[in-house]
Write a protein that holds these residues in place. Structure first.
Motif, mmCIF file in Angstrom:
data_model
loop_
_atom_site.group_PDB
_atom_site.id
_atom_site.type_symbol
_atom_site.label_atom_id
_atom_site.label_comp_id
_atom_site.label_asym_id
_atom_site.label_seq_id
_atom_site.Cartn_x
_atom_site.Cartn_y
_atom_site.Cartn_z
ATOM 1 N N LYS A 190 35.772 3.131 38.735
ATOM 2 C CA LYS A 190 35.258 3.922 37.914
ATOM 3 C C LYS A 190 35.101 5.420 38.190
ATOM 4 C CE LYS A 190 31.463 1.441 38.508
ATOM 5 N NZ LYS A 190 32.162 0.464 39.778
ATOM 6 N N SER A 191 34.735 5.770 39.222
ATOM 7 C CA SER A 191 34.704 7.026 39.665
ATOM 8 C C SER A 191 36.053 7.790 39.915
ATOM 9 C CB SER A 191 34.000 7.174 41.112
ATOM 10 O OG SER A 191 32.601 6.668 40.988
ATOM 11 N N THR A 192 36.839 6.902 40.163
ATOM 12 C CA THR A 192 38.305 7.514 40.327
ATOM 13 C C THR A 192 38.769 7.845 38.951
ATOM 14 O OG1 THR A 192 38.743 6.168 41.905
ATOM 15 C CG2 THR A 192 40.663 6.992 40.842
ATOM 16 N N PHE A 206 27.873 13.768 38.968
ATOM 17 C CA PHE A 206 28.548 13.198 40.333
ATOM 18 C C PHE A 206 27.668 12.007 40.924
ATOM 19 C CE2 PHE A 206 30.418 17.516 39.975
ATOM 20 C CZ PHE A 206 31.669 17.198 40.313
ATOM 21 N N GLN A 207 28.508 11.202 41.564
ATOM 22 C CA GLN A 207 27.589 10.075 42.070
ATOM 23 C C GLN A 207 26.850 10.377 43.309
ATOM 24 O OE1 GLN A 207 30.312 6.674 42.673
ATOM 25 N NE2 GLN A 207 28.638 5.234 43.183
ATOM 26 N N HIS A 208 27.348 11.488 43.807
ATOM 27 C CA HIS A 208 26.922 12.144 45.003
ATOM 28 C C HIS A 208 26.413 13.400 44.972
ATOM 29 C CE1 HIS A 208 27.857 8.458 47.233
ATOM 30 N NE2 HIS A 208 28.907 8.352 46.750
ATOM 31 N N MET A 236 29.153 10.626 32.857
ATOM 32 C CA MET A 236 28.202 10.565 33.812
ATOM 33 C C MET A 236 28.158 9.564 34.710
ATOM 34 S SD MET A 236 24.641 10.600 31.298
ATOM 35 C CE MET A 236 24.617 12.184 30.023
ATOM 36 N N ASP A 237 28.382 9.671 36.139
ATOM 37 C CA ASP A 237 28.356 8.465 36.992
ATOM 38 C C ASP A 237 27.344 8.244 37.728
ATOM 39 O OD1 ASP A 237 29.965 6.970 38.814
ATOM 40 O OD2 ASP A 237 31.267 8.524 39.617
ATOM 41 N N GLU A 238 26.778 7.161 37.185
ATOM 42 C CA GLU A 238 25.601 6.414 37.700
ATOM 43 C C GLU A 238 24.103 7.568 37.711
ATOM 44 O OE1 GLU A 238 25.947 3.793 41.087
ATOM 45 O OE2 GLU A 238 27.990 3.428 40.840
ATOM 46 N N PRO A 239 23.989 8.078 36.439
ATOM 47 C CA PRO A 239 23.073 8.917 36.549
ATOM 48 C C PRO A 239 21.617 8.244 36.647
ATOM 49 C CG PRO A 239 23.639 8.439 34.216
ATOM 50 C CD PRO A 239 24.795 7.740 35.209
HETATM 51 MG MG LIG Z 1 31.840 5.043 41.789
#
Ligand SMILES: [Mg+2]
Ligand SMILES: Nc1ncnc2c1ncn2[C@@H]1O[C@H](COP(=O)(O)OP(=O)(O)OP(=O)(O)O)[C@@H](O)[C@H]1O
Length: 258
Positions: free
Chosen positions: A55-57, A97-99, A173-176
């Motif tokens: 997913k993030s990729t 970002f997830q991080h 949105m990555d895991e907001p």
């Molecule tokens: Mg991810």
């Protein structure tokens, strides 16, 4: 969905962000395998799948933080596969970002203002957007605090405020909502809907909170081991037992059936 006239109009006008058959490998790990994903304006698409599904990729490839080994990324019909993140930003793409990627020493409000200024807003307009977004994302009480002092969940929502401060056409949105207390999920869902309904943006939402994803998304795409496992509206995805087995787990299947 093809027979929804409004969505069909959007598609014809070319206002679409599209990953076409993208593949990406890291040191022998095939993170993406010929994945195609379309995001139109005025819709919320959920991207779900187990940890490591890719997913993030896919978000990185769509936003220019990574390049695919094969396949293309298109914006409004133009090939943008090799565009920098900055150039994509100027064309209306934003992400979270997830991080954490906030400026830790700046205040929460300054972080949002900087994002707005970077997208071309004037000082007064940047302040207005920051105050509005911090209010809507329940961050007003932390406006003057350094961003580095926020809890994990609050920091995620600051990332959302920063992305929305650019008034994007597409926001990924990555895991907001990770770390968000359950009681605050409805308010967050309302913000995501307002991005679609009031700003007409396309939203890609990655989250492990299935209740949130099922409730706000118009469509959902499921990744597993880098490949698309299923696509459909929330009801279809819920009914797809392959998806349930791969992602929701057996207990969820039993709960759904009871
Ligand atoms: Mg991810
Ligand atoms: N920069 C990298 N270098 C090496 N491997 C990577 C890199 N980025 C991702 N991967 C690998 O690619 C695969 C997909 O990772 P990705 O982060 O896209 O998954 P994800 O679906 O976002 O997972 P999560 O739900 O845990 O965030 C994983 O096996 C991961 O270890």
């Amino acid at each position: 969905m093809a027979d929804d006239p409004q969505r069909e109009d959007t598609r014809r006008s070319g206002a679409t962000l599209r990953a076409a058959s993208v593949s990406r490998a890291f040191d022998g790990v095939q993170a993406l395998r010929e994945v195609t994903l379309e995001l139109h304006r005025k819709e919320i698409v959920g991207l779900i799948g187990p940890n490591g599904a890719g997913k993030s990729t896919l978000v990185n490839v769509l936003t220019g933080f990574d390049y695919p080994d094969a396949g293309t990324v298109e914006l409004a019909g133009r090939c943008i596969t090799r565009w920098s993140p900055h150039r994509r930003g100027r064309h209306g793409l934003a992400r979270t970002f997830q991080h954490s990627r906030s400026f830790r020493e700046l205040t929460v409000r300054e972080n949002v203002e900087v994002a707005a200024l970077g997208s071309g807003a004037g000082v007064r307009e940047a302040r207005r957007r920051a105050d509005d977004l911090l209010e809507r994302l329940s961050l007003t009480q932390y406006s003057s605090a350094p961003a580095g002092s926020l809890s994990h969940g609050d920091e995620r929502r600051l990332g959302v405020a920063r992305a929305l401060a650019t008034e994007p056409r597409f926001v990924l949105m990555d895991e907001p909502a990770a770390g968000l207390p359950e009681a605050e999920v409805p308010d967050f869902a309302a913000v995501v809907r307002s991005v679609r309904d009031e700003h007409g943006a396309g939203v890609l939402l990655i989250d492990h909170n299935m209740a949130l994803v099922m409730e706000v998304c118009d469509r959902i795409q499921v990744l597993d081991h880098g490949a698309t496992l299923a696509e459909g509206d929330p009801r279809e995805i819920r009914a797809n037992l392959d998806v349930a087995a791969a992602y929701l787990g057996d207990s969820a299947v039993h709960e759904d059936a009871s």
